[in-house]
Design a protein around this motif. Structure first.
Motif, PDB file in Angstrom:
ATOM      1  N   LEU A  23     -52.723 -27.745  13.688  1.00 41.29           N
ATOM      2  CA  LEU A  23     -51.608 -27.740  14.632  1.00 41.29           C
ATOM      3  C   LEU A  23     -51.669 -26.515  15.536  1.00 41.29           C
ATOM      4  CD1 LEU A  23     -48.658 -28.914  12.330  1.00 41.29           C
ATOM      5  CD2 LEU A  23     -49.921 -30.262  14.004  1.00 41.29           C
ATOM      6  N   TYR A  24     -51.982 -25.378  14.932  1.00 41.85           N
ATOM      7  CA  TYR A  24     -52.056 -24.148  15.728  1.00 41.85           C
ATOM      8  C   TYR A  24     -53.160 -24.252  16.779  1.00 41.85           C
ATOM      9  CZ  TYR A  24     -52.769 -19.294  17.042  1.00 41.85           C
ATOM     10  OH  TYR A  24     -52.918 -18.140  17.768  1.00 41.85           O
ATOM     11  N   SER A  25     -54.316 -24.760  16.382  1.00 38.35           N
ATOM     12  CA  SER A  25     -55.451 -24.861  17.309  1.00 38.35           C
ATOM     13  C   SER A  25     -55.132 -25.790  18.473  1.00 38.35           C
ATOM     14  CB  SER A  25     -56.695 -25.363  16.567  1.00 38.35           C
ATOM     15  OG  SER A  25     -57.064 -24.475  15.537  1.00 38.35           O
ATOM     16  N   LEU A  26     -54.520 -26.942  18.164  1.00 35.75           N
ATOM     17  CA  LEU A  26     -54.197 -27.901  19.223  1.00 35.75           C
ATOM     18  C   LEU A  26     -53.144 -27.344  20.175  1.00 35.75           C
ATOM     19  CD1 LEU A  26     -54.056 -31.332  17.322  1.00 35.75           C
ATOM     20  CD2 LEU A  26     -55.813 -30.541  18.896  1.00 35.75           C
ATOM     21  N   LEU A  27     -52.062 -26.827  19.601  1.00 37.86           N
ATOM     22  CA  LEU A  27     -50.973 -26.330  20.443  1.00 37.86           C
ATOM     23  C   LEU A  27     -51.387 -25.081  21.214  1.00 37.86           C
ATOM     24  CD1 LEU A  27     -47.982 -26.866  17.981  1.00 37.86           C
ATOM     25  CD2 LEU A  27     -48.578 -28.253  19.963  1.00 37.86           C
ATOM     26  N   ASP A  28     -52.233 -24.268  20.603  1.00 35.52           N
ATOM     27  CA  ASP A  28     -52.698 -23.063  21.291  1.00 35.52           C
ATOM     28  C   ASP A  28     -53.611 -23.432  22.461  1.00 35.52           C
ATOM     29  OD1 ASP A  28     -52.805 -20.102  21.335  1.00 35.52           O
ATOM     30  OD2 ASP A  28     -54.948 -20.445  20.985  1.00 35.52           O
ATOM     31  N   ALA A  29     -54.467 -24.434  22.237  1.00 32.47           N
ATOM     32  CA  ALA A  29     -55.372 -24.869  23.311  1.00 32.47           C
ATOM     33  C   ALA A  29     -54.596 -25.460  24.481  1.00 32.47           C
ATOM     34  CB  ALA A  29     -56.365 -25.894  22.768  1.00 32.47           C
ATOM     35  N   SER A  72     -42.683 -38.813  12.322  1.00 35.03           N
ATOM     36  CA  SER A  72     -42.338 -38.560  10.924  1.00 35.03           C
ATOM     37  C   SER A  72     -40.993 -39.186  10.600  1.00 35.03           C
ATOM     38  CB  SER A  72     -42.280 -37.047  10.662  1.00 35.03           C
ATOM     39  OG  SER A  72     -41.835 -36.780   9.343  1.00 35.03           O
ATOM     40  N   CYS A  73     -40.807 -39.526   9.331  1.00 35.33           N
ATOM     41  CA  CYS A  73     -39.514 -40.039   8.882  1.00 35.33           C
ATOM     42  C   CYS A  73     -38.612 -38.897   8.405  1.00 35.33           C
ATOM     43  CB  CYS A  73     -39.701 -41.071   7.771  1.00 35.33           C
ATOM     44  SG  CYS A  73     -40.523 -40.419   6.309  1.00 35.33           S
ATOM     45  N   ARG A  74     -39.139 -37.676   8.421  1.00 36.11           N
ATOM     46  CA  ARG A  74     -38.353 -36.512   8.002  1.00 36.11           C
ATOM     47  C   ARG A  74     -37.671 -35.881   9.208  1.00 36.11           C
ATOM     48  NH1 ARG A  74     -40.917 -32.624   3.476  1.00 36.11           N
ATOM     49  NH2 ARG A  74     -39.011 -31.539   4.131  1.00 36.11           N
ATOM     50  N   LEU A  75     -36.370 -35.704   9.109  1.00 35.31           N
ATOM     51  CA  LEU A  75     -35.621 -35.113  10.211  1.00 35.31           C
ATOM     52  C   LEU A  75     -35.919 -33.624  10.366  1.00 35.31           C
ATOM     53  CD1 LEU A  75     -32.150 -36.835   9.660  1.00 35.31           C
ATOM     54  CD2 LEU A  75     -33.917 -37.461  11.294  1.00 35.31           C
ATOM     55  N   ASP A  76     -36.355 -32.997   9.281  1.00 41.03           N
ATOM     56  CA  ASP A  76     -36.601 -31.552   9.322  1.00 41.03           C
ATOM     57  C   ASP A  76     -38.083 -31.229   9.479  1.00 41.03           C
ATOM     58  OD1 ASP A  76     -37.416 -32.472   6.858  1.00 41.03           O
ATOM     59  OD2 ASP A  76     -36.733 -30.698   5.760  1.00 41.03           O
ATOM     60  N   ALA A  77     -38.855 -32.167  10.002  1.00 39.21           N
ATOM     61  CA  ALA A  77     -40.309 -31.964  10.096  1.00 39.21           C
ATOM     62  C   ALA A  77     -40.650 -30.727  10.919  1.00 39.21           C
ATOM     63  CB  ALA A  77     -40.976 -33.198  10.696  1.00 39.21           C
ATOM     64  N   ASP A  78     -39.900 -30.490  11.996  1.00 37.82           N
ATOM     65  CA  ASP A  78     -40.203 -29.329  12.843  1.00 37.82           C
ATOM     66  C   ASP A  78     -39.870 -28.012  12.145  1.00 37.82           C
ATOM     67  OD1 ASP A  78     -37.508 -30.194  13.050  1.00 37.82           O
ATOM     68  OD2 ASP A  78     -37.211 -28.841  14.740  1.00 37.82           O
ATOM     69  N   GLN A  79     -38.971 -28.068  11.163  1.00 38.42           N
ATOM     70  CA  GLN A  79     -38.615 -26.849  10.435  1.00 38.42           C
ATOM     71  C   GLN A  79     -39.691 -26.439   9.438  1.00 38.42           C
ATOM     72  OE1 GLN A  79     -35.867 -25.123  11.330  1.00 38.42           O
ATOM     73  NE2 GLN A  79     -35.678 -26.728  12.897  1.00 38.42           N
ATOM     74  N   VAL A  83     -46.837 -21.467  14.908  1.00 41.06           N
ATOM     75  CA  VAL A  83     -46.966 -22.835  15.423  1.00 41.06           C
ATOM     76  C   VAL A  83     -45.696 -23.230  16.164  1.00 41.06           C
ATOM     77  CG1 VAL A  83     -47.337 -25.253  14.792  1.00 41.06           C
ATOM     78  CG2 VAL A  83     -48.531 -23.445  13.544  1.00 41.06           C
ATOM     79  N   ARG A  84     -44.551 -22.875  15.587  1.00 43.22           N
ATOM     80  CA  ARG A  84     -43.267 -23.245  16.183  1.00 43.22           C
ATOM     81  C   ARG A  84     -43.092 -22.615  17.563  1.00 43.22           C
ATOM     82  NH1 ARG A  84     -38.589 -21.809  12.362  1.00 43.22           N
ATOM     83  NH2 ARG A  84     -39.990 -22.910  10.940  1.00 43.22           N
ATOM     84  N   SER A  85     -43.653 -21.415  17.747  1.00 45.57           N
ATOM     85  CA  SER A  85     -43.517 -20.740  19.039  1.00 45.57           C
ATOM     86  C   SER A  85     -44.262 -21.479  20.148  1.00 45.57           C
ATOM     87  CB  SER A  85     -44.047 -19.306  18.933  1.00 45.57           C
ATOM     88  OG  SER A  85     -45.446 -19.306  18.669  1.00 45.57           O
ATOM     89  N   ARG A  86     -45.223 -22.310  19.764  1.00 47.83           N
ATOM     90  CA  ARG A  86     -45.989 -23.087  20.745  1.00 47.83           C
ATOM     91  C   ARG A  86     -45.514 -24.532  20.830  1.00 47.83           C
ATOM     92  NH1 ARG A  86     -48.739 -18.951  18.977  1.00 47.83           N
ATOM     93  NH2 ARG A  86     -50.410 -18.000  20.226  1.00 47.83           N
ATOM     94  N   PHE A  87     -44.493 -24.841  20.064  1.00 50.31           N
ATOM     95  CA  PHE A  87     -43.959 -26.203  19.998  1.00 50.31           C
ATOM     96  C   PHE A  87     -42.835 -26.349  21.018  1.00 50.31           C
ATOM     97  CE2 PHE A  87     -41.088 -29.265  17.651  1.00 50.31           C
ATOM     98  CZ  PHE A  87     -41.871 -30.379  17.898  1.00 50.31           C
ATOM     99  N   SER A  88     -42.815 -27.461  21.751  1.00 50.09           N
ATOM    100  CA  SER A  88     -41.836 -27.638  22.835  1.00 50.09           C
ATOM    101  C   SER A  88     -40.440 -27.979  22.333  1.00 50.09           C
ATOM    102  CB  SER A  88     -42.309 -28.747  23.777  1.00 50.09           C
ATOM    103  OG  SER A  88     -42.309 -29.996  23.106  1.00 50.09           O
ATOM    104  N   HIS A  89     -40.318 -28.411  21.070  1.00 52.56           N
ATOM    105  CA  HIS A  89     -39.034 -28.763  20.461  1.00 52.56           C
ATOM    106  C   HIS A  89     -38.358 -29.950  21.153  1.00 52.56           C
ATOM    107  CE1 HIS A  89     -38.987 -25.309  17.739  1.00 52.56           C
ATOM    108  NE2 HIS A  89     -39.483 -24.620  18.749  1.00 52.56           N
ATOM    109  N   ARG A  90     -39.145 -30.816  21.731  1.00 54.56           N
ATOM    110  CA  ARG A  90     -38.600 -32.060  22.279  1.00 54.56           C
ATOM    111  C   ARG A  90     -38.646 -33.114  21.177  1.00 54.56           C
ATOM    112  NH1 ARG A  90     -42.038 -32.273  27.937  1.00 54.56           N
ATOM    113  NH2 ARG A  90     -41.302 -30.293  28.802  1.00 54.56           N
ATOM    114  N   LYS A  91     -37.493 -33.633  20.834  1.00 54.83           N
ATOM    115  CA  LYS A  91     -37.417 -34.585  19.723  1.00 54.83           C
ATOM    116  C   LYS A  91     -36.688 -35.852  20.155  1.00 54.83           C
ATOM    117  CE  LYS A  91     -35.510 -31.714  16.749  1.00 54.83           C
ATOM    118  NZ  LYS A  91     -34.974 -31.202  15.459  1.00 54.83           N
ATOM    119  N   LEU A  92     -37.215 -36.982  19.710  1.00 53.23           N
ATOM    120  CA  LEU A  92     -36.561 -38.274  19.912  1.00 53.23           C
ATOM    121  C   LEU A  92     -36.207 -38.830  18.538  1.00 53.23           C
ATOM    122  CD1 LEU A  92     -38.809 -39.952  22.643  1.00 53.23           C
ATOM    123  CD2 LEU A  92     -36.543 -38.972  22.953  1.00 53.23           C
TER     124      LEU A  92
END
Length: 351
Positions: free
Chosen positions: A91-97, A111-118, A124-133
């Motif tokens: 995840l870090y490699s992809l998001l960093d690239a 994912s079926c988990r609501l807390d997957a981003d947590q 990794v989270r710092s590179r994550f856009s936090h857009r969730k549907l």
């Protein structure tokens, strides 16, 4: 469907890479699979002997080249929460690239988990856009409307008008029955997806009375029953009395909070039952061990860990892979099950 439409509209501008956490949660395996799919997509030769570092470097180079060529790469990660375990290097490699100005890539986690981003690490989270549907399951009313829409015959379907009227009238009566609503509730408790609803309706239609040509409540009951059937329950119903004894003994040992036990421990419990209840179901250790091996083969029990592989089977720790509910149901359904087994299992009344 949206992705398919996009690929048809822009066939040369979009590449889709699919990974599943059940198969590719290991970083080395994931990078190898990404490299393989990229090679397949761009008609390049893929080297099975390439190292993980080589594959990672290749992926970064491909992201750069695709970005310069104005081609977008979509990474779809099914079971995303499983990728969030461990060190999360992938995840870090992809998001960093993707932070590069030349990169044109999107990572979509499902994912079926609501807390997957947590579950993501800070880097990794710092590179994550936090857009969730968030896709909420359909309500019972919406599901019933879907069922009605799919099963009710249109007047212009080409069938005789009287048959259409009778068929729809019978279905309307079924839909208004509380029993049918209960069937839908049970179905949705297990899986409320549209695909599962369609499988259920397909089975219901397959149980249609061919003489009358009408669906009945029994058609839906049978369809639900066939979908709820579990292979493990089928295996349990085929067990011998001795095998049931072994499972009950293991369950009793776990109830006694015995964290680790083996075949020898199970036999001690079995002998204590024989002494306490004076049953006629007595078997030699050799016969018991064969039954024990049979349970291992059917994966109703398993070894507790991979340690002690050099130990004899009777001394290796084992664990029960059957829940209390499943075991209780199998004892109840087995017509040859001795009454003492039921008593032994009901710990609240007989222990």
């Amino acid at each position: 469907m949206v992705l398919e439409d996009l690929k048809k509209e822009h066939p040369d501008a979009i590449s889709v890479i699919r990974l599943n956490g059940m198969l590719h949660s290991d970083d080395n395996c994931a990078t190898k699979e990404i490299a393989r799919q990229l090679c397949l997509e761009h008609q390049l030769s893929f080297s099975k002997m390439a190292s993980s570092d080589d594959n990672t470097e290749f992926i970064i180079d491909m992201l750069r080249e695709c970005g310069l060529a104005h081609k977008t790469i979509l990474f779809i990660l099914e079971e995303f929460d499983l990728f969030a375990q461990g060190k999360q290097r992938l995840l870090y490699s992809l998001l960093d690239a993707m932070q590069s100005l030349t990169s044109q890539a999107v990572v979509i986690g499902v994912s079926c988990r609501l807390d997957a981003d947590q579950l993501l690490e800070k880097r990794v989270r710092s590179r994550f856009s936090h857009r969730k549907l968030l896709f909420v399951p359909s309500s019972l009313e919406d599901t019933q409307r879907l069922v009605e829409h799919l099963l009710i015959l249109a007047n212009d379907s080409g069938l005789p008008a009287k048959y259409i009227m009778d068929y729809n009238s019978r279905l309307t009566n079924i839909f208004s029955d509380k029993k049918f609503k209960g069937i839908l509730n049970s179905l949705m408790d297990a899986d409320a997806t549209t695909s599962n609803i369609l499988r259920f309706l397909f089975r219901a239609v397959s149980y249609m009375d061919m003489e009358s040509g009408f669906l009945s409540m029994e058609s839906f009951v049978k369809a639900l029953s066939s979908m709820q059937r579990q292979p493990k329950m089928d295996s349990l119903q085929d067990l011998s009395i001795l095998e049931l004894y072994i499972l009950v003994c293991m369950h009793r040992l776990e109830d006694k909070e015995q964290s680790s036990y083996n075949f020898t421990s199970i036999m001690k419990e079995y002998r204590s039952i024989q002494d306490a209840y004076k049953t006629s179901d007595k078997y030699t250790s050799t016969v018991c061990f064969r039954a024990f091996e049979h349970l291992l083969d059917r994966e109703l029990i398993s070894f507790g860990d991979n340690r002690g592989r050099n130990q004899a089977l009777e001394y290796r720790p084992v664990k029960l892979l059957v829940s209390s509910r499943e075991l209780a149901q199998s004892l109840k359904l087995n017509t040859t099950c001795p009454a003492v087994l039921q008593k032994l299992f009901d710990r609240e009344r007989y222990m």
